[in-house]
Design a protein around this motif. Structure first.
Motif, short mmCIF file in Angstrom:
data_model
loop_
_atom_site.label_atom_id
_atom_site.label_comp_id
_atom_site.label_asym_id
_atom_site.label_seq_id
_atom_site.Cartn_x
_atom_site.Cartn_y
_atom_site.Cartn_z
N ASP A 185 0.80 -1.22 0.00
CA ASP A 185 0.00 0.00 0.00
C ASP A 185 0.83 1.27 0.00
O ASP A 185 0.34 2.34 -0.36
CB ASP A 185 -0.93 0.02 1.21
CG ASP A 185 -2.02 -1.03 1.10
OD1 ASP A 185 -2.49 -1.27 -0.03
OD2 ASP A 185 -2.40 -1.61 2.13
N GLY A 186 2.07 1.20 0.43
CA GLY A 186 2.92 2.37 0.52
C GLY A 186 3.99 2.15 1.57
O GLY A 186 4.34 1.00 1.89
N TYR A 241 5.32 2.04 5.27
CA TYR A 241 4.86 1.84 6.64
C TYR A 241 5.97 2.19 7.62
O TYR A 241 7.17 2.12 7.26
CB TYR A 241 4.43 0.39 6.86
CG TYR A 241 3.09 0.03 6.27
CD1 TYR A 241 1.94 0.05 7.04
CD2 TYR A 241 2.98 -0.31 4.92
CE1 TYR A 241 0.70 -0.29 6.50
CE2 TYR A 241 1.74 -0.64 4.37
CZ TYR A 241 0.62 -0.62 5.16
OH TYR A 241 -0.61 -0.95 4.62
N PRO A 273 4.92 -4.31 7.53
CA PRO A 273 3.56 -4.78 7.83
C PRO A 273 3.41 -6.30 7.76
O PRO A 273 2.44 -6.85 8.28
CB PRO A 273 2.71 -4.09 6.75
CG PRO A 273 3.65 -3.85 5.63
CD PRO A 273 4.99 -3.56 6.27
N ARG A 301 1.88 1.17 10.76
CA ARG A 301 1.05 2.31 10.36
C ARG A 301 1.50 2.84 9.00
O ARG A 301 2.69 3.05 8.77
CB ARG A 301 1.15 3.42 11.41
CG ARG A 301 0.31 4.65 11.12
CD ARG A 301 0.41 5.64 12.28
NE ARG A 301 1.78 6.06 12.52
CZ ARG A 301 2.35 7.13 11.92
NH1 ARG A 301 1.64 7.86 11.06
NH2 ARG A 301 3.58 7.46 12.21
N LEU A 302 0.55 3.04 8.09
CA LEU A 302 0.85 3.58 6.78
C LEU A 302 1.18 5.07 6.88
O LEU A 302 0.43 5.84 7.49
CB LEU A 302 -0.33 3.38 5.84
CG LEU A 302 -0.17 3.94 4.41
CD1 LEU A 302 0.90 3.15 3.65
CD2 LEU A 302 -1.49 3.89 3.66
N THR A 334 1.09 8.37 5.18
CA THR A 334 0.32 8.86 4.03
C THR A 334 0.96 10.05 3.32
O THR A 334 0.67 10.28 2.14
CB THR A 334 -1.10 9.25 4.47
OG1 THR A 334 -1.02 10.26 5.49
CG2 THR A 334 -1.85 8.04 5.01
N CYS A 358 1.91 3.42 -4.18
CA CYS A 358 0.65 2.82 -3.77
C CYS A 358 0.51 1.44 -4.39
O CYS A 358 1.32 1.04 -5.23
CB CYS A 358 -0.54 3.71 -4.14
SG CYS A 358 -0.55 4.28 -5.84
N CYS A 359 -0.51 0.71 -3.98
CA CYS A 359 -0.68 -0.69 -4.38
C CYS A 359 -1.34 -0.78 -5.74
O CYS A 359 -2.49 -0.38 -5.92
CB CYS A 359 -1.50 -1.44 -3.33
SG CYS A 359 -1.68 -3.20 -3.72
N GLY A 379 -2.04 5.76 -1.00
CA GLY A 379 -0.73 5.27 -0.57
C GLY A 379 0.05 6.35 0.16
O GLY A 379 -0.49 7.07 0.98
N THR A 380 1.34 6.46 -0.18
CA THR A 380 2.22 7.45 0.43
C THR A 380 2.57 8.51 -0.60
O THR A 380 3.11 8.20 -1.67
CB THR A 380 3.51 6.78 0.94
OG1 THR A 380 3.18 5.75 1.87
CG2 THR A 380 4.40 7.81 1.64
#
Length: 389
Positions: free
Chosen positions: A190-191, A193, A197, A204-205, A207, A252-253, A270-271
């Motif tokens: 997802d980005g 962390y 993860p 924690r992501l 952002t 991002c994913c 994502g980030t």
């Protein structure tokens, strides 16, 4: 992807992120492009990407794709077992897989009325000024014709010293040198962390990243996936490079359906990495900033030289150089670092690494005596230097 997952205007909503990009570089890794079970290309995902990118072109935007997947596609076609391949095997797999990869891209983009163009690059294509300009002109023309440039590293012929290292680095270089406003790196996570993860359920992501600091880099210690060549560390480095050139970046994913639609609707999944707002580099400055400078070739400065460059806007002289790392020739782009290892910038160097080692710490009037000749007073002239901050 279901068309209803996207808004009619995918660019609407990005204003909430402080970003209205006209030119985008989209990086797709092997782990994103292939199915986890058999490592064959995921054509549903590629169709999702083709539809989203075509819609962006329809809105007047431009997208350059930097893709991996040739080796993975070759493995899928030849049914090679899941094991690490030797360099000749990877080159052979890339030769087989590249044609299949582009065939799949072409088929899906044609569904949405778009033509694609293939560009296979090596590091030298971007480091050599003339070849870089030719590549730049070709991509500009393709974009003006509404064609989607799809770039991959030439894995079949590339040797280690010509490699970008991974396509994360290639995507950042393309974004910087093609003056893209936005670099999107699609990954299988997802980005960024704060912890890995996969082993920490409470991870924690992150952002939004205003600046890539050592603390941010420490979060990116996760190893790469089995198919990917980079991992989070290389993606953070790519984001750092892009933001230094004034380009926004997002990790991002890419496995999530409609991911580009969400992103361009202002819902950053994502980030997001915020660029240096003070950077407005010319084409030549971008070429210098992202030229043949690597982690294995740099100059270490003393405090006086650092102050002269950063505060005094001076050229770099031999007297301020404490150490020389790596090997380079005259005209190469070399990084400039302070005594703590902080990257201050880079520039076109007037001496070879052997010559700089001989004259480091010497006053300008002594350089001719040491080398037997002196063509330049400066090791790096101010006009040929880019400072990162």
């Amino acid at each position: 992807m279901n068309r209803k997952t996207q808004s009619d205007k995918t660019g609407q909503g990005m204003e909430s992120l402080g970003l209205i990009p006209r030119r985008i570089v989209l990086k797709l890794g092997s782990a994103v492009l292939t199915r986890p079970g058999d490592e064959r290309l995921d054509e549903n995902l590629i169709d999702d990407i083709a539809m989203s990118v075509s819609r962006l072109f329809d809105e007047g935007r431009e997208v350059i794709i930097v893709t991996s997947g040739a080796v993975a596609a070759g493995k899928g076609l030849l049914r090679i077992p899941r094991r690490s391949a030797s360099i000749p095997e990877k080159q052979a797999l890339a030769a087989v897989g590249q044609s299949r990869l582009m065939q799949v891209y072409s088929m899906h983009f044609e569904r949405y009325g778009r033509n694609i163009a293939q560009l296979l690059l090596t590091r030298d294509d971007m480091d050599d000024r003339r070849r870089y300009l030719n590549t730049n002109y070709a991509m500009e023309k393709l974009l003006s014709l509404g064609v989607v440039p799809i770039i991959n590293e030439n894995d079949t012929t590339t040797v280690d010293e010509l490699r970008f290292g991974d396509n994360d680095g290639l995507s950042a270089m393309v974004a910087a040198k093609m003056k893209a406003e936005f670099l999107i790196i699609l990954s299988d996570v997802d980005g960024l962390y704060d912890k890995d993860p996969r082993t920490n359920p409470d991870a924690r992501l992150i952002t939004r990243v205003e600046k890539v600091t050592p603390a941010i880099e420490a979060m990116a210690a996760n190893p790469p996936s089995r198919l990917g060549a980079g991992g989070m560390r290389s993606k953070i480095e790519a984001a750092r490079s892009a933001t230094l050139a004034g380009t926004w970046a997002c990790i991002c994913c890419g496995k999530k359906p409609g991911i580009l639609g969400d992103l361009f609707a202002g819902r950053c999944p994502g980030t997001l990495f915020v660029p240096d707002s003070q950077k407005n580099l010319s084409g030549r400055e971008r070429w210098i900033a992202f030229g043949k400078a690597g982690t294995n070739r740099w100059l270490v400065l003393d405090d006086g030289a650092r102050k002269a460059l950063v505060e005094g806007k001076k050229s770099l002289l031999a007297v301020g150089i404490r150490d020389v790392r790596g090997n380079f020739e005259r005209g190469d782009v070399v990084e400039i670092r302070d005594g703590e290892g902080l990257r201050l910038g880079c520039g076109l160097i007037n001496f070879s690494s052997d010559e700089v080692r001989r004259i480091q710490g010497a006053r300008s009037e002594d350089v001719k005596r040491i080398l037997g000749q002196k063509e330049y007073n400066e090791v790096i002239h101010r006009d040929n230097m880019i400072l990162f901050s």
